[in-house]
Scaffold this active site. Structure first.
Site, PDB file in Angstrom:
ATOM      1  N   HIS A 482      18.914  97.139  20.894  1.00  0.00           N
ATOM      2  CA  HIS A 482      19.741  96.044  20.399  1.00  0.00           C
ATOM      3  C   HIS A 482      19.054  94.683  20.380  1.00  0.00           C
ATOM      4  O   HIS A 482      19.506  93.771  19.668  1.00  0.00           O
ATOM      5  CB  HIS A 482      21.013  95.949  21.255  1.00  0.00           C
ATOM      6  CG  HIS A 482      22.185  95.354  20.537  1.00  0.00           C
ATOM      7  ND1 HIS A 482      22.062  94.471  19.490  1.00  0.00           N
ATOM      8  CD2 HIS A 482      23.524  95.526  20.715  1.00  0.00           C
ATOM      9  CE1 HIS A 482      23.263  94.121  19.063  1.00  0.00           C
ATOM     10  NE2 HIS A 482      24.165  94.749  19.775  1.00  0.00           N
ATOM     11  N   TYR A 598      36.716  90.505  23.223  1.00  0.00           N
ATOM     12  CA  TYR A 598      35.505  90.111  22.492  1.00  0.00           C
ATOM     13  C   TYR A 598      35.509  90.796  21.129  1.00  0.00           C
ATOM     14  O   TYR A 598      35.604  92.010  21.045  1.00  0.00           O
ATOM     15  CB  TYR A 598      34.273  90.538  23.291  1.00  0.00           C
ATOM     16  CG  TYR A 598      32.925  90.173  22.716  1.00  0.00           C
ATOM     17  CD1 TYR A 598      32.142  89.192  23.310  1.00  0.00           C
ATOM     18  CD2 TYR A 598      32.407  90.827  21.601  1.00  0.00           C
ATOM     19  CE1 TYR A 598      30.894  88.870  22.811  1.00  0.00           C
ATOM     20  CE2 TYR A 598      31.161  90.508  21.087  1.00  0.00           C
ATOM     21  CZ  TYR A 598      30.412  89.539  21.698  1.00  0.00           C
ATOM     22  OH  TYR A 598      29.170  89.220  21.186  1.00  0.00           O
ATOM     23  N   THR A 611      24.989  86.372  16.113  1.00  0.00           N
ATOM     24  CA  THR A 611      26.419  86.654  16.277  1.00  0.00           C
ATOM     25  C   THR A 611      27.126  85.506  16.992  1.00  0.00           C
ATOM     26  O   THR A 611      26.492  84.647  17.598  1.00  0.00           O
ATOM     27  CB  THR A 611      26.638  87.939  17.098  1.00  0.00           C
ATOM     28  OG1 THR A 611      26.070  87.764  18.406  1.00  0.00           O
ATOM     29  CG2 THR A 611      26.018  89.138  16.411  1.00  0.00           C
TER      30      THR A 611
END
Length: 797
Positions: A482, A598, A611
């Site tokens: 990630h 979230y 993001t």
């Protein structure tokens, strides 16, 4: 032996009468073709670099400006308003420059110096116009009023703005053409951030807790915020993005816990279609499609992604898709990105194989890749001591892996083999257990997701930018590290791969890759290891810790097919807001309390954007959920509260996308406070709050390569991630076409309060309960409007 001879460029034998040289023409030809391909690639990269560098202008526009400037001089017009004369007067050595008469048909000679100055001035004017166009486009792209307008209603000012953006955007942009024109992510004001933060936690705190939080926030704003904000603004002026580098370092690379499940995520194959059931053939086509995508990516030939078909998104994250590995460190990891690597590493039944991806200066064809992968599948050799679970080092804690890498893999044969893995284009696992969605098996999606997320804990190289996973039944999938990028980036590639595999490459009737089979390719090479017993103990320890994490993942995949985006849009609301409110309702019914939620939003309309967080549990959402659970509330009241909550959510999502989110700002203020040694109880409290419900929407149809209305079976299953909190849920969802929504739900078996299957059932009921509110008699605003309600597949006006 033929392969062995072709692998050597020349041989020589010493004889009594001299030395006998034997050249292999095939190898010399391959070397020549490889060189030609390399130079051709460099030329294309240079050309595309120039095109992107001068965008939105073009190199030919320079020639037009020069010709116009020279022509004006011939007719005795000075468009420079005297600047060229000033340049000439201040040139050193101008008296010794020869006077060269030009075309005698003009009234007077034009010296060589004048021509050079004209070209120089024209070039400067051309560059000035390029920067003027770029900054004009950047100013236009800094306007975000369009995103706050109601769907389907575009104001005149927005229409004018869109026309101007199109006018200044040029024609046929390349992948990186817009990078220099993207605005920087703005730093929100401290007052706005604190106000929105307090608003977000109000429904989660009682009066006493909220008053304490207000005092902490007030103290921070009055005493410490100004100093931290000044430093952050200074960074925003200096760096291209004030968030992204710190986000990558402190959220991802400095984490010392395992990245398997906790960080890595996965993406599934097509849900209903398997193009071939031959494992080697499917892997051959998919790998070849990836090589095509990589070539376009490295040359910058892909079209940039644009919202509304006009507003460009940042492409920076795509640079590190291939040839990238997360390297473990004692205190922090780092991302190693290489260029133009010509091999991949394949894992099968505990063995590692190196496969070259090029021959004769070209990519291996799908049929050739199928041959190579089939050779690996047919190989019956046993793993070397310690080789079977070697990849578990990447699944366990980072410090033991970093220490083992330094001690056991920094020299000798182990270093050579590890370098082969870490420098590979990507990592491929030929799995030995079939997976995929099977409607006849209730838990098939669960098993498929867990296989992609963690596998056996030693059969994926979790440090690679991504691991491609191939199953014996022809299904595929991807496990993604990630730190280097977010899910939409890999999703963009995956859409291209699946469309190319199914609609362009195709298969024979027997399910093999199309094309001739080249049996003269050198066989894949086994990587060699010498792993001592001490290192094997470290590997086993990492494996056991990773297995404990994997075994604790409670996963449930759920296909919601009762309705989809089509019906939700007819309800005149955002599909994302609809789902998020359904998740809030499901969460409350599951836990009987509200929690910090979230939702991931992107900020790629800004340079190097990644993001931002949307805090979906708002006061409006809480009021709606309480009304749904209140037997005394009417459906009309519930629907009115739903619309208010949905509008609030959409506004928050838009704020996050346009740089006015709160969580990245607070995160960066916290990092600055640590650098300056400033203690802030408020920031410490904010950054320690758990996200018990973490959600994300997987993007669909970014490229529109497949018409899913025409080919409804060619839809992907989306992707998912592990639970963020020990006692919470992770929910990823993908809105597939008009009539399907896929949910990927994760939690932990060790938590007595969570159950992924149970939560999936709550989501289903919440979706249906909300849909039932949309009846004309419940919607006061629809009494005199053309409102369509779909019930049981029938239309009612």
């Amino acid at each position: 032996m033929a392969e062995a001879h072709q692998a050597v460029g020349f041989q020589f034998t010493v004889r009594p009468d001299g030395v006998d040289f034997k050249l292999s023409q095939e190898v010399i030809k391959n070397i020549y073709l490889s060189g030609v391909t390399a130079w051709k690639k460099k030329a294309i990269q240079f050309k595309n670099g120039v095109l992107a560098g001068v965008y939105p202008a073009s190199p030919s526009s320079w020639l037009i400006v020069v010709i116009a400037m020279m022509s004006s001089l011939y007719i005795h017009i000075d468009p420079s308003l005297g600047m060229m004369d000033a340049i000439k007067e201040n040139l050193p050595y101008r008296s010794v420059i020869p006077q060269i008469p030009v075309l005698k048909y003009f009234t007077g000679p034009l010296d060589f110096t004048g021509q050079a100055i004209a070209i120089l001035f024209a070039t400067g004017l051309w560059l000035f116009l390029i920067y003027l166009l770029r900054y004009t486009l950047k100013a236009l792209l800094s306007y975000h009023g369009w995103i706050f307008e109601s769907h389907g209603k575009m104001s005149t000012s927005t229409k004018v703005w869109l026309c101007l953006v199109k006018m200044f955007s040029g024609r046929r942009p390349l992948l990186y053409s817009f990078q220099a024109s993207l605005p920087r992510l703005p730093v929100p004001s401290v007052d706005d951030t604190i106000h929105r933060y307090l608003e977000s936690v109000r429904p989660l705190l009682d009066n006493e807790q909220y008053n304490k939080m207000e005092l902490l926030a007030s103290d921070f704003k009055e005493n410490k915020a100004a100093q931290l904000q000044r430093c952050l603004i200074l960074k925003s002026w200096w760096a291209t993005n004030y968030v992204s580098d710190w986000w990558e370092e402190y959220i991802y690379l400095r984490g010392r816990s395992p990245i398997m499940v906790n960080s890595n995520f996965y993406i599934m194959d097509l849900l209903y279609v398997t193009p071939t059931h031959r494992q080697a053939a499917r892997a051959g086509n998919v790998v070849h499609a990836m090589l095509q995508y990589r070539r376009k990516l490295e040359r910058g030939e892909l079209a940039p992604l644009r919202a509304l078909g006009t507003v460009p998104m940042c492409s920076t994250q795509m640079e590190r898709m291939f040839n990238t590995t997360r390297i473990p460190g004692i205190e922090t990891d780092f991302v190693q990105h290489l260029t133009d690597r010509k091999h991949l590493v394949v894992f099968h039944k505990g063995r590692f194989f190196q496969v070259w991806l090029y021959t004769g200066g070209r990519h291996l064809l799908p049929s050739e890749l199928e041959t190579q992968f089939q050779r690996i599948l047919n190989d019956t050799s046993e793993p070397q001591p310690g080789e079977l679970k070697l990849a578990a080092l990447t699944a366990g804690y980072r410090i033991p892996w970093a220490q083992a890498r330094i001690k056991y893999f920094s020299q000798g044969i182990n270093k050579v083999s590890l370098d082969a893995i870490e420098s590979a284009a990507f990592f491929l696992t030929l799995d030995d257990e079939p997976q995929g969605y099977d409607p006849a098996k209730s838990n098939s999606l669960d098993s498929y997701a867990k296989s992609l997320l963690h596998g056996k804990c030693y059969d994926r190289w979790f440090d690679k930018s991504f691991t491609l996973i191939s199953y014996p039944n022809g299904k595929m999938g991807v496990n993604v590290e990630h730190s280097w990028a977010d899910a939409p980036i890999v999703g963009h590639m995956w859409e291209y791969i699946l469309a190319t595999d199914c609609f362009h490459l195709g298969y024979t009737e027997e399910g093999h890759c199309k094309g001739d089979v080249n049996k003269n390719l050198p066989h894949p090479t086994r990587l060699q290891w010498q792993i001592p017993n001490e290192c094997q103990n470290v590997i086993e320890t990492s494996y056991l810790s990773a297995k404990q994490i994997a075994d604790d993942v409670d996963f449930h995949g759920y296909l919601f097919a009762e309705f989809g985006k089509g019906l939700i849009k007819k309800c005149r609301t955002s599909p994302d807001a609809f789902i998020q409110l359904a998740l809030q309702l499901a969460q409350f019914r599951d836990q009987r309390v509200f929690c910090l939620t979230y939702e991931s939003s992107m900020t790629r309309m800004f340079r190097d954007g990644r993001t931002e967080t949307v805090r979906s549990c708002t006061s409006e959402a809480v009021a709606f959920v309480r009304a749904m659970e209140d037997a005394g509330a009417t459906n009309a009241q519930r629907l009115a509260l739903f619309r208010k909550a949905a509008e609030k959510h959409q506004n928050m999502y838009r704020l996050a996308m346009t740089g006015s989110g709160i969580d990245r700002h607070l995160f960066c203020l916290y990092i600055v406070s640590k650098y300056l040694g400033v203690d802030s109880p408020f920031l410490t409290k904010v950054l320690s709050e758990p996200w018990k419900l973490s959600t994300s929407q997987t993007p669909q149809q970014q490229l529109n390569l497949v018409d899913i209305n025409k080919f409804p079976k060619y839809v992907g299953g989306g992707g998912g991630f592990g639970p963020v909190a020990d006692d919470g849920y992770g929910v990823s969802y993908i809105i597939v076409g008009e009539n399907l929504i896929t949910f990927h739900i994760s939690s932990k078996f060790s938590s007595p309060d969570t159950d992924s299957y149970r939560f999936g059932q709550h989501i289903r009921k919440a979706m249906l309960d909300i849909q039932a509110l949309f009846k004309p008699e419940n919607d006061k605003t629809a009494q005199n409007a053309k409102y369509v309600h779909l019930e049981n597949g029938k239309k009612h006006i």
